[in-house]
Each structure stands twice: as structure tokens, then as C-alpha cells.
Scaffold this motif. Structure first.
Motif, PDB file in Angstrom:
ATOM      1  N   GLY A  27       0.780  -1.231   0.000  1.00  0.00           N
ATOM      2  CA  GLY A  27       0.000   0.000   0.000  1.00  0.00           C
ATOM      3  C   GLY A  27       0.811   1.281   0.000  1.00  0.00           C
ATOM      4  O   GLY A  27       0.274   2.363   0.244  1.00  0.00           O
ATOM      5  N   TRP A  28       2.113   1.192  -0.298  1.00  0.00           N
ATOM      6  CA  TRP A  28       2.973   2.382  -0.330  1.00  0.00           C
ATOM      7  C   TRP A  28       2.948   3.036  -1.702  1.00  0.00           C
ATOM      8  O   TRP A  28       2.847   2.358  -2.726  1.00  0.00           O
ATOM      9  N   ARG A  29       3.066   4.371  -1.697  1.00  0.00           N
ATOM     10  CA  ARG A  29       3.224   5.129  -2.941  1.00  0.00           C
ATOM     11  C   ARG A  29       4.578   5.822  -2.902  1.00  0.00           C
ATOM     12  O   ARG A  29       4.974   6.357  -1.876  1.00  0.00           O
ATOM     13  N   VAL A  30       5.266   5.827  -4.037  1.00  0.00           N
ATOM     14  CA  VAL A  30       6.551   6.508  -4.162  1.00  0.00           C
ATOM     15  C   VAL A  30       6.335   7.716  -5.063  1.00  0.00           C
ATOM     16  O   VAL A  30       5.847   7.578  -6.185  1.00  0.00           O
ATOM     17  N   LEU A  31       6.685   8.885  -4.551  1.00  0.00           N
ATOM     18  CA  LEU A  31       6.398  10.140  -5.243  1.00  0.00           C
ATOM     19  C   LEU A  31       7.690  10.867  -5.613  1.00  0.00           C
ATOM     20  O   LEU A  31       8.695  10.763  -4.919  1.00  0.00           O
ATOM     21  N   GLY A  32       7.624  11.642  -6.676  1.00  0.00           N
ATOM     22  CA  GLY A  32       8.744  12.484  -7.070  1.00  0.00           C
ATOM     23  C   GLY A  32       9.725  11.772  -7.985  1.00  0.00           C
ATOM     24  O   GLY A  32       9.596  10.588  -8.288  1.00  0.00           O
ATOM     25  N   SER A  33      10.708  12.530  -8.415  1.00  0.00           N
ATOM     26  CA  SER A  33      11.785  12.000  -9.250  1.00  0.00           C
ATOM     27  C   SER A  33      13.015  12.876  -9.027  1.00  0.00           C
ATOM     28  O   SER A  33      12.910  13.997  -8.528  1.00  0.00           O
ATOM     29  N   LEU A  34      14.157  12.345  -9.389  1.00  0.00           N
ATOM     30  CA  LEU A  34      15.403  13.079  -9.186  1.00  0.00           C
ATOM     31  C   LEU A  34      15.700  13.944 -10.401  1.00  0.00           C
ATOM     32  O   LEU A  34      15.887  13.427 -11.501  1.00  0.00           O
ATOM     33  N   TYR A 151      11.877  11.816   2.002  1.00  0.00           N
ATOM     34  CA  TYR A 151      11.027  11.593   3.179  1.00  0.00           C
ATOM     35  C   TYR A 151      10.378  10.223   3.124  1.00  0.00           C
ATOM     36  O   TYR A 151      10.270   9.602   2.068  1.00  0.00           O
ATOM     37  N   MET A 152       9.932   9.795   4.301  1.00  0.00           N
ATOM     38  CA  MET A 152       9.182   8.547   4.428  1.00  0.00           C
ATOM     39  C   MET A 152       8.127   8.780   5.504  1.00  0.00           C
ATOM     40  O   MET A 152       8.469   9.072   6.646  1.00  0.00           O
ATOM     41  N   ASP A 153       6.870   8.707   5.122  1.00  0.00           N
ATOM     42  CA  ASP A 153       5.773   8.954   6.053  1.00  0.00           C
ATOM     43  C   ASP A 153       4.988   7.657   6.240  1.00  0.00           C
ATOM     44  O   ASP A 153       4.223   7.250   5.362  1.00  0.00           O
ATOM     45  N   TYR A 154       5.204   7.011   7.376  1.00  0.00           N
ATOM     46  CA  TYR A 154       4.546   5.728   7.644  1.00  0.00           C
ATOM     47  C   TYR A 154       3.043   5.889   7.857  1.00  0.00           C
ATOM     48  O   TYR A 154       2.280   4.968   7.576  1.00  0.00           O
ATOM     49  N   SER A 155       2.600   7.040   8.355  1.00  0.00           N
ATOM     50  CA  SER A 155       1.172   7.215   8.632  1.00  0.00           C
ATOM     51  C   SER A 155       0.350   7.245   7.346  1.00  0.00           C
ATOM     52  O   SER A 155      -0.779   6.772   7.313  1.00  0.00           O
ATOM     53  N   ARG A 156       0.907   7.798   6.279  1.00  0.00           N
ATOM     54  CA  ARG A 156       0.204   7.872   4.999  1.00  0.00           C
ATOM     55  C   ARG A 156       0.752   6.896   3.963  1.00  0.00           C
ATOM     56  O   ARG A 156       0.260   6.863   2.837  1.00  0.00           O
TER      57      ARG A 156
END
Length: 196
Positions: A27-34, A151-156
């Protein structure tokens, strides 16, 4: 820098596929790019409150096709796991000895052939701490590379790359801006992270 799992072609492709699958199922989403101008950069790794941060960080790095190196306490690099930790991109840091880690890290970034992102947790520990260490800032400033606010946000269940930050030389003001960005994020052990 030595060969790592990120620069081993077949293994890298397999790990990327496995990481994409696991994060999606969990259920994780990875956002952004370098951005291209941050191929050589310093990543802030926050919040850092759990041993689980490392495997999740590595999976996110595979998904985003990064070439990361990360700093870890010397004890995790002892036999029999030292070689594996270095292959995973780890750099041993002996906190009991005074050494010029900033200069050595900046030099490694400057001399790297191709892309290299150095991940530095500003808390310097998984335990609760009120004050952030500023090594990441000084490394970026010395190497003249941007800071990537990862960042890594476990709540979301979101992780990724935030904006680039270029040190201005005003450490106090810059740290206020950086901490303001991280204030909404929750680590796995949320009570241990303080970005104010």
C-alpha cells in the motif's frame, strides 16, 4: 566508490521489480523524481526512527532508479555482515573517533564517476533526539551539490523526493526551512521524531 547493488545491472533490475511489487502490495506510494541537476547530491533521510527505514529506503531507491550510498554506525559493518552492508551502499561511520567525515564525503561525491546520492540521517540515530546534526548540510555545501529532501511517512504510506534545497550559508535560517518541510511527516515510531 566500490560496486554496489545499485550498480550491478541484473541484480538491480530484479531488485527494482521486487521493490515495485512489494511496495504496491503493502500500500505504499513513491512520489517524485530526481532532477538531472541532482544526480550528485546529498539526501536528507528523515524521519529516521526504526530499523525498517533501511529496507524501505533501499526499495524506494530501486523504484526511483537512484545510485545511493548511506551512512551507518560502524557496528553494523562488523563480521559477518560488513561486506553485505557495503554492497548495499553502506559507508561505515565510527562515532567514537573524531575524523573529517564532511571533507571525505564531499570529496567522494566530487570524484564519483556518474551519479551518486549520499543519504545522511540528520538525527544521527533512531532514538528520540531534539537536535539535528548538520553534517548533511556541510557535506552539500563543501561539495557544492544540492540537498534533496527525501522523506518517508509511515502514517500515509508515502515516500519520495521533495524539493531541492541549496545551502545559502545561513545555517540557522536554512535549518528552520528544512525542518519546516519535515514537520508533517511521521516515522514508524512517530514519538521519536521531532522536526521543530
Amino acid at each position: 566508490m566500490q560496486r554496489t547493488i545499485f550498480t550491478t545491472p541484473v541484480v538491480n533490475a530484479l531488485c527494482r521489480w521486487l521493490s515495485l511489487g512489494y511496495l504496491k502490495l503493502a500500500g505504499w506510494r513513491v512520489l517524485g523524481s530526481l532532477p538531472p541537476e541532482a544526480q550528485r547530491s546529498v539526501f536528507i533521510a528523515a524521519p529516521h526512527t526504526s530499523n525498517w527505514d533501511l529496507p524501505y529506503t533501499l526499495m524506494v531507491a530501486f523504484v526511483l532508479r537512484l545510485n545511493v550510498h548511506w551512512m551507518g554506525k560502524a557496528s553494523i559493518f562488523r563480521f559477518p555482515f560488513g561486506g553485505v552492508m557495503r554492497w548495499l551502499g553502506g559507508i561505515s561511520v565510527d562515532r567514537s573517533k573524531a575524523n573529517n567525515l564532511v571533507a571525505a564525503s564531499a570529496n567522494a561525491i566530487s570524484k564519483a564517476r556518474g551519479a551518486l546520492q549520499l543519504i545522511v540521517p540528520p538525527e544521527g540515530t533512531r532514538s528520540k533526539t531534539r537536535y539535528w546534526k548538520t553534517g548533511f548540510y556541510h557535506i552539500a555545501q563543501t561539495a557544492q551539490v544540492p540537498i534533496v529532501m527525501a522523506y518517508m511517512d509511515y502514517s500515509r504510506k508515502i515516500s519520495g523526493l521533495g524539493p531541492l534545497f541549496y545551502p545559502t550559508g545561513d545555517l540557522e535560517a536554512d535549518m528552520r526551512s528544512i525542518k519546516a518541510f519535515y514537520a508533517p511527516f511521521k516515522g514508524k515510531n512517530a514519538a521519536q521524531f521531532q522536526a521543530d
